[in-house]
Design a protein around this motif. Structure first.
Motif, mmCIF file in Angstrom:
data_model
loop_
_atom_site.group_PDB
_atom_site.id
_atom_site.type_symbol
_atom_site.label_atom_id
_atom_site.label_comp_id
_atom_site.label_asym_id
_atom_site.label_seq_id
_atom_site.Cartn_x
_atom_site.Cartn_y
_atom_site.Cartn_z
ATOM 1 N N GLU A 24 5.150 1.807 0.781
ATOM 2 C CA GLU A 24 5.194 2.925 -0.147
ATOM 3 C C GLU A 24 4.096 2.719 -1.191
ATOM 4 O O GLU A 24 3.905 1.614 -1.685
ATOM 5 C CB GLU A 24 6.566 2.921 -0.813
ATOM 6 C CG GLU A 24 6.910 4.136 -1.583
ATOM 7 C CD GLU A 24 8.341 4.093 -2.072
ATOM 8 O OE1 GLU A 24 9.081 5.025 -1.738
ATOM 9 O OE2 GLU A 24 8.718 3.132 -2.773
ATOM 10 N N LEU A 25 3.360 3.782 -1.479
ATOM 11 C CA LEU A 25 2.285 3.705 -2.473
ATOM 12 C C LEU A 25 2.401 4.857 -3.465
ATOM 13 O O LEU A 25 2.798 5.964 -3.094
ATOM 14 C CB LEU A 25 0.908 3.784 -1.808
ATOM 15 C CG LEU A 25 0.391 2.560 -1.076
ATOM 16 C CD1 LEU A 25 -0.943 2.870 -0.414
ATOM 17 C CD2 LEU A 25 0.244 1.381 -2.018
ATOM 18 N N ALA A 26 1.989 4.578 -4.682
ATOM 19 C CA ALA A 26 1.933 5.616 -5.710
ATOM 20 C C ALA A 26 0.747 6.531 -5.427
ATOM 21 O O ALA A 26 -0.267 6.112 -4.848
ATOM 22 C CB ALA A 26 1.785 4.975 -7.082
ATOM 23 N N ALA A 27 0.885 7.762 -5.861
ATOM 24 C CA ALA A 27 -0.180 8.743 -5.654
ATOM 25 C C ALA A 27 -1.506 8.240 -6.220
ATOM 26 O O ALA A 27 -2.558 8.401 -5.601
ATOM 27 C CB ALA A 27 0.203 10.074 -6.287
ATOM 28 N N VAL A 56 7.354 11.250 2.848
ATOM 29 C CA VAL A 56 8.448 11.491 1.919
ATOM 30 C C VAL A 56 7.952 11.074 0.540
ATOM 31 O O VAL A 56 7.217 10.099 0.403
ATOM 32 C CB VAL A 56 9.729 10.737 2.343
ATOM 33 C CG1 VAL A 56 9.558 9.243 2.298
ATOM 34 C CG2 VAL A 56 10.904 11.171 1.523
ATOM 35 N N GLU A 57 8.353 11.849 -0.447
ATOM 36 C CA GLU A 57 7.951 11.595 -1.825
ATOM 37 C C GLU A 57 9.177 11.140 -2.610
ATOM 38 O O GLU A 57 10.238 11.748 -2.510
ATOM 39 C CB GLU A 57 7.400 12.886 -2.434
ATOM 40 C CG GLU A 57 7.061 12.792 -3.903
ATOM 41 C CD GLU A 57 6.692 14.161 -4.463
ATOM 42 O OE1 GLU A 57 5.559 14.596 -4.216
ATOM 43 O OE2 GLU A 57 7.559 14.783 -5.106
ATOM 44 N N ARG A 67 5.505 7.518 1.321
ATOM 45 C CA ARG A 67 5.503 6.697 2.534
ATOM 46 C C ARG A 67 5.587 7.632 3.736
ATOM 47 O O ARG A 67 6.093 8.746 3.639
ATOM 48 C CB ARG A 67 6.635 5.680 2.548
ATOM 49 C CG ARG A 67 8.005 6.263 2.662
ATOM 50 C CD ARG A 67 9.069 5.169 2.749
ATOM 51 N NE ARG A 67 10.383 5.735 2.555
ATOM 52 C CZ ARG A 67 11.086 6.343 3.505
ATOM 53 N NH1 ARG A 67 10.601 6.456 4.716
ATOM 54 N NH2 ARG A 67 12.274 6.849 3.241
ATOM 55 N N THR A 68 5.079 7.149 4.854
ATOM 56 C CA THR A 68 5.102 7.932 6.088
ATOM 57 C C THR A 68 6.548 8.124 6.540
ATOM 58 O O THR A 68 7.388 7.242 6.403
ATOM 59 C CB THR A 68 4.291 7.225 7.187
ATOM 60 O OG1 THR A 68 2.941 7.098 6.744
ATOM 61 C CG2 THR A 68 4.296 8.012 8.486
ATOM 62 N N ARG A 69 6.781 9.270 7.103
ATOM 63 C CA ARG A 69 8.088 9.633 7.661
ATOM 64 C C ARG A 69 7.910 9.764 9.179
ATOM 65 O O ARG A 69 7.576 10.832 9.682
ATOM 66 C CB ARG A 69 8.529 10.956 7.043
ATOM 67 C CG ARG A 69 9.930 11.334 7.294
ATOM 68 C CD ARG A 69 10.300 12.622 6.522
ATOM 69 N NE ARG A 69 11.477 13.162 7.132
ATOM 70 C CZ ARG A 69 11.469 14.013 8.148
ATOM 71 N NH1 ARG A 69 10.345 14.470 8.636
ATOM 72 N NH2 ARG A 69 12.595 14.426 8.674
#
Length: 109
Positions: A24-27, A56-57, A67-69
């Protein structure tokens, strides 16, 4: 399915998906990977990916984490696997036919 295909057609969106595939990464961290692109443009790419169901945000305070869904790719994956499955069945049938021919030759000798 069309929204997914449209979303992944753009190279930067594919790069974003790769960045958030395993973590997961921040914008802001995502945008920092594209110094030649304005942050609002990266935000737009993230919105397209989110709307297509590919990321998904999650909001934490004022940060937005992405992160990718993987399940967002399910319909496209199923469609593409249909092509592979037919090919694999054909390959299996050919391999079995070749094996029967070799077995028949071996029995005759």
């Amino acid at each position: 399915m069309q929204a997914v295909l449209d979303a992944v057609a753009e190279p930067r969106r594919r790069a974003i998906l790769t960045l958030v595939r395993d973590r997961e990464l921040a914008a802001g961290a995502i945008a920092a990977q594209f110094p030649d692109v304005a942050r609002p443009t990266v935000s737009q790419h993230l919105r397209v990916l989110r709307d297509a169901g590919l990321v998904v945000e999650r909001r934490v305070g004022t940060s937005r984490l992405y992160r990718t869904r993987p399940e967002g790719f399910a319909e496209v994956r199923e469609f593409l696997e249909g092509f592979w499955e037919n090919r694999l069945q054909t390959l299996k049938a050919e391999a079995e036919r070749d094996q029967r021919i070799r077995d028949d030759r071996a029995r005759r000798q």
